[in-house]
Write a protein that holds these residues in place. Structure first.
Motif, PDB file in Angstrom:
ATOM      1  N   ILE A 165      -5.364  -1.813  44.126  1.00  0.00           N
ATOM      2  CA  ILE A 165      -6.242  -1.523  45.201  1.00  0.00           C
ATOM      3  C   ILE A 165      -5.285  -1.646  46.773  1.00  0.00           C
ATOM      4  O   ILE A 165      -5.513  -0.844  47.781  1.00  0.00           O
ATOM      5  CB  ILE A 165      -7.314  -1.995  45.248  1.00  0.00           C
ATOM      6  CG1 ILE A 165      -8.371  -1.358  44.098  1.00  0.00           C
ATOM      7  CG2 ILE A 165      -8.284  -2.139  46.493  1.00  0.00           C
ATOM      8  CD1 ILE A 165      -9.703  -2.293  43.767  1.00  0.00           C
ATOM      9  N   VAL A 171     -17.284  -2.949  48.946  1.00  0.00           N
ATOM     10  CA  VAL A 171     -17.337  -2.584  47.902  1.00  0.00           C
ATOM     11  C   VAL A 171     -18.994  -2.486  47.455  1.00  0.00           C
ATOM     12  O   VAL A 171     -19.596  -3.616  47.695  1.00  0.00           O
ATOM     13  CB  VAL A 171     -16.769  -3.565  46.764  1.00  0.00           C
ATOM     14  CG1 VAL A 171     -16.752  -2.853  45.345  1.00  0.00           C
ATOM     15  CG2 VAL A 171     -15.366  -3.963  47.157  1.00  0.00           C
ATOM     16  N   LEU A 207     -11.614   5.143  47.959  1.00  0.00           N
ATOM     17  CA  LEU A 207     -11.380   4.624  46.609  1.00  0.00           C
ATOM     18  C   LEU A 207     -12.667   4.682  45.515  1.00  0.00           C
ATOM     19  O   LEU A 207     -13.468   3.879  45.811  1.00  0.00           O
ATOM     20  CB  LEU A 207     -10.520   3.510  46.257  1.00  0.00           C
ATOM     21  CG  LEU A 207      -9.682   3.149  45.401  1.00  0.00           C
ATOM     22  CD1 LEU A 207      -8.431   2.396  45.609  1.00  0.00           C
ATOM     23  CD2 LEU A 207     -10.728   2.328  44.328  1.00  0.00           C
ATOM     24  N   VAL A 245      -9.229   5.423  38.418  1.00  0.00           N
ATOM     25  CA  VAL A 245      -9.089   5.463  39.683  1.00  0.00           C
ATOM     26  C   VAL A 245      -8.731   6.678  40.520  1.00  0.00           C
ATOM     27  O   VAL A 245      -8.019   7.695  39.714  1.00  0.00           O
ATOM     28  CB  VAL A 245      -8.126   4.365  40.559  1.00  0.00           C
ATOM     29  CG1 VAL A 245      -7.981   4.446  41.839  1.00  0.00           C
ATOM     30  CG2 VAL A 245      -8.162   2.948  39.844  1.00  0.00           C
ATOM     31  N   ILE A 277     -14.562   1.016  48.686  1.00  0.00           N
ATOM     32  CA  ILE A 277     -14.500   1.219  47.228  1.00  0.00           C
ATOM     33  C   ILE A 277     -15.757   1.198  46.801  1.00  0.00           C
ATOM     34  O   ILE A 277     -16.668   0.550  46.887  1.00  0.00           O
ATOM     35  CB  ILE A 277     -13.816  -0.027  46.505  1.00  0.00           C
ATOM     36  CG1 ILE A 277     -12.336  -0.375  47.119  1.00  0.00           C
ATOM     37  CG2 ILE A 277     -13.661   0.137  45.038  1.00  0.00           C
ATOM     38  CD1 ILE A 277     -11.809  -1.673  46.877  1.00  0.00           C
TER      39      ILE A 277
END
Length: 479
Positions: free
Chosen positions: A376, A317, A340, A356, A285
């Motif tokens: 997510i 992330v 993502l 997103v 992410i």
């Protein structure tokens, strides 16, 4: 990179892996430098396969990289198979060594010698170990990740009391590879047995999982070898059996390598760059502040809070706090394949929401910050399945079952080239002779990939000789 993938696949691949910062070329011929993202992909593959090893109580070891020449000569077929690719260490300083050492191409010989010392009785069996290591095969033609002079791999080595036990391990290792490649890397594979000419040097039987790249070429994604008593006889690996008699053990070896990274890129990548399956993506992410975020510290604070929450759930992330424009950042993270992307600006802060974007889909979605964690989790699971299904559908489009003569194969290749399409995998009948294999390769560049365990169609006539087929075989051009 607008249409480069279709026009010049190799050029697209080489540009993409460098622009995405996975690797760099080294001053050593045929060897590459794994940059952090490239090496992290390998770490995630290791983590996943180590779960299988632990579940089977197979433990990791490490053996020396140098192999004495006389070890390699003990198994004649083995040394003949690797001789053209072996780099040798012959001197230290000004002193010539009494015996040259090869840089390991694989470790059957060194491990066979150790097994002969460690195994005495049936009570010592099975003996099963695994090694994560580098190996050397001085390739004439190289391609980063797929074929390099030095590469990283895993090699499992086992010794068993019976042929049945050894064959069971050979097949369970192959199935573990299929599971890793299909479920973690989202790459469908073709399971089957290698023909004798493609068999590992010194093996009785070799089995493989093969994958089809976007350009229709094959990559041998993993192999598992039943070695019978061949190495046990060469290295005198004997045990006292239950009848108090000495006999040779039955051994196996099996391996996957960093060519899986190349396969991952070639199966899922698109014109924008990499497309990473969520399970192995170095950055799953990416959080990107948008709008005049520097003037509003609450935006970055909120993103850091979100990052901390997601990291606590075990997700990888990152926040892109660089001074680059949002458009530049979007393109860069699409190139790197982050599954993502979350965009967050002043309006989103006001409305308690994020925007997103999934790497493999067009369009964006607005999601409430209250729901983002659940969103997510589901979005990543769905993307993982979607990548697999997309690759499987592409495989089906490029599988051919209706080509029964060499002339038809040549015509198929010519038509594919003319139409700008990939020739893909072709299912053929094979009479079991090396002459047939050699003629196919010589006239078309196609090689046998494997004899599928469950072929979609049984072929009855050999593609070259017209004689009755002994086997149904997948053929393709390969990396």
């Amino acid at each position: 990179m607008s249409n480069l993938q279709k026009e010049d696949f190799s050029k697209w691949y080489l540009q993409t892996i460098q622009k995405a910062d996975l690797m760099d070329y080294s001053p050593v011929r045929g060897c590459i430098i794994f940059k952090p993202d490239g090496y992290e992909l390998w770490e995630h593959i290791q983590e996943d396969f180590n779960k299988f090893l632990r579940s089977e109580d197979i433990r990791n070891v490490y053996f020396p990289m140098l192999i004495p020449k006389h070890f390699l000569e003990k198994e004649e077929e083995h040394v003949e198979g690797f001789a053209p690719e072996l780099p040798w260490l012959t001197r230290v300083g000004d002193e010539e060594l009494e015996e040259p050492y090869a840089l390991r191409p694989t470790s059957e010989t060194l491990i066979g010698d150790a097994f002969s010392n460690w195994i005495n009785s049936y009570r010592d069996l099975p003996l099963e170990i695994n090694q994560w290591a580098n190996v050397f095969r001085w390739e004439k033609k190289t391609m980063p990740f797929l074929r390099t002079s030095e590469f990283l791999w895993q090699e499992g080595h086992t010794a068993h009391e019976t042929e049945e036990n050894a064959r069971e391990r050979t097949m369970s290792a192959l199935e573990a590879y299929a599971d890793l490649i299909e479920n973690t890397l989202a790459i469908p594979v073709y399971r089957g047995q290698k023909t004798p000419s493609e068999r590992f040097a010194g093996a009785v039987d070799t089995y493989s999982v093969e994958a089809m790249m976007r350009d229709g070429k094959a990559v041998q994604a993993g192999t598992s070898h039943y070695l019978g008593n061949n190495f046990a006889q060469a290295f005198d690996i004997k045990f006292l059996n239950r009848n108090n008699e000495h006999e040779h053990v039955y051994t196996t070896s099996w391996g996957i390598s960093t060519r899986l990274i190349g396969s991952l890129i070639m199966v899922h990548g698109d014109e924008k760059g990499l497309v990473m399956p969520p399970k192995v993506a170095p950055t799953q992410i990416i959080l990107i502040p948008v709008g005049p975020w520097q003037k509003n510290p609450a935006i970055l604070d909120k993103l850091k809070e979100l990052q901390k929450t997601l990291k606590a759930k075990g997700l990888r992330v990152r926040i892109d706090e660089t001074e680059n424009t949002p458009g530049y950042k979007f393109n860069e993270w699409e190139l790197k394949g982050a599954p993502l992307r979350i965009e967050f600006g002043p309006r989103d802060l006001e409305n308690n929401q994020v925007v997103v974007k999934m790497r493999d889909l067009e369009g964006k979605e607005t999601v409430s910050l209250d729901d983002i964690e659940a969103y997510i989790t589901e979005a990543m699971d769905v993307m993982q399945k979607r990548l697999y299904e997309s690759a499987a559908a592409r495989y089906k489009e490029n599988e051919h079952y209706d080509i029964d003569t060499l002339d038809e194969l040549k015509e198929h290749i010519a038509k594919s080239k003319e139409a700008g399409e990939v020739p893909g995998f072709v299912l053929i009948g094979w009479d079991g002779t090396e002459e047939t294999e050699a003629k196919i390769k010589e006239e078309t560049g196609f090689t046998t990939r494997n004899i599928p365990f469950n072929p979609p169609v049984e072929k009855t006539v050999d593609i070259v000789s017209g004689k009755p087929a002994k086997h149904t075989v997948w053929i393709a051009r390969a990396y």
